[in-house]
Design an enzyme around this catalytic site. Structure first.
Site, short mmCIF file in Angstrom:
data_model
loop_
_atom_site.label_atom_id
_atom_site.label_comp_id
_atom_site.label_asym_id
_atom_site.label_seq_id
_atom_site.Cartn_x
_atom_site.Cartn_y
_atom_site.Cartn_z
N GLU A 174 0.83 -1.20 0.00
CA GLU A 174 0.00 0.00 0.00
C GLU A 174 0.87 1.26 0.00
OE1 GLU A 174 -2.02 -3.53 0.90
OE2 GLU A 174 -0.31 -2.70 1.98
N HIS B 265 10.21 14.74 10.00
CA HIS B 265 11.41 14.78 9.16
C HIS B 265 11.12 14.66 7.66
CE1 HIS B 265 14.43 13.50 12.51
NE2 HIS B 265 13.68 14.52 12.87
#
Length: 169
Positions: free
Chosen positions: A72, A99
């Site tokens: 996925e 991040h």
């Protein structure tokens, strides 16, 4: 926040749970399927739609769910403008946003409990990108590559070590 969801049969139970859970958390879930259990369904059908919707819907985020979450995540990352991250812990869910400014989270419906996955998704949705220069620079490199196919230049410390195949040189 609008949250686009897509899964396969292995993620159907969690996806259905998340629709209600997200509403309770004050979000607006958009379900891209599947809508019934089919052991032979194909996750790209639903995950690509969820990922495309995230890109088209500024400010939204996405959730894709499968057995492991790997396929996925791969499917979502095929959509230009998507940065999908596989989360398997509280820390990976937070770091995906902090991040990487990930806009889609992928989780494995056979890897964790519904409570654990709901927590990962909650952390993902409530965490902001830090905007730090080093993170922004790296994301810009990926976006440039996604658009042009041109590799970022090697740093001087790697030059002359045979690391560059000559592609895009």
């Amino acid at each position: 926040m609008r949250v686009h969801l897509g899964s396969d049969h292995a993620g159907l139970e969690l996806k259905d749970h998340l629709v209600d859970w997200l509403r309770e958390q004050g979000h607006e879930p958009v379900d891209h399927g599947p809508f019934q259990y089919d052991a032979l369904d194909d996750y790209p059908v639903f995950c690509l739609r969820a990922a495309e919707a995230v890109v088209a819907d500024a400010g939204s985020l996405g959730v894709v769910i499968g057995g492991s979450g790997n396929g996925e995540q791969i499917a979502a990352n095929k959509v230009r403008g998507v940065r999908a991250a596989l989360a398997w812990s509280d820390e990976t869910a937070a770091l995906a946003r902090e991040h990487n400014d990930a806009n889609v989270i992928s989780v494995g419906g056979r890897m964790h409990t519904v409570d654990e996955m709901s927590r990962f998704i909650g952390i993902f949705l409530s965490t902001d990108f830090t905007g730090e220069e080093r993170h922004s620079r790296r994301i810009a490199m990926l976006a440039e590559y996604e658009t042009t196919g041109k590799l970022p230049p090697l740093p001087e410390s790697a030059a002359g070590r045979g690391l560059d195949s000559g592609r895009n040189a």
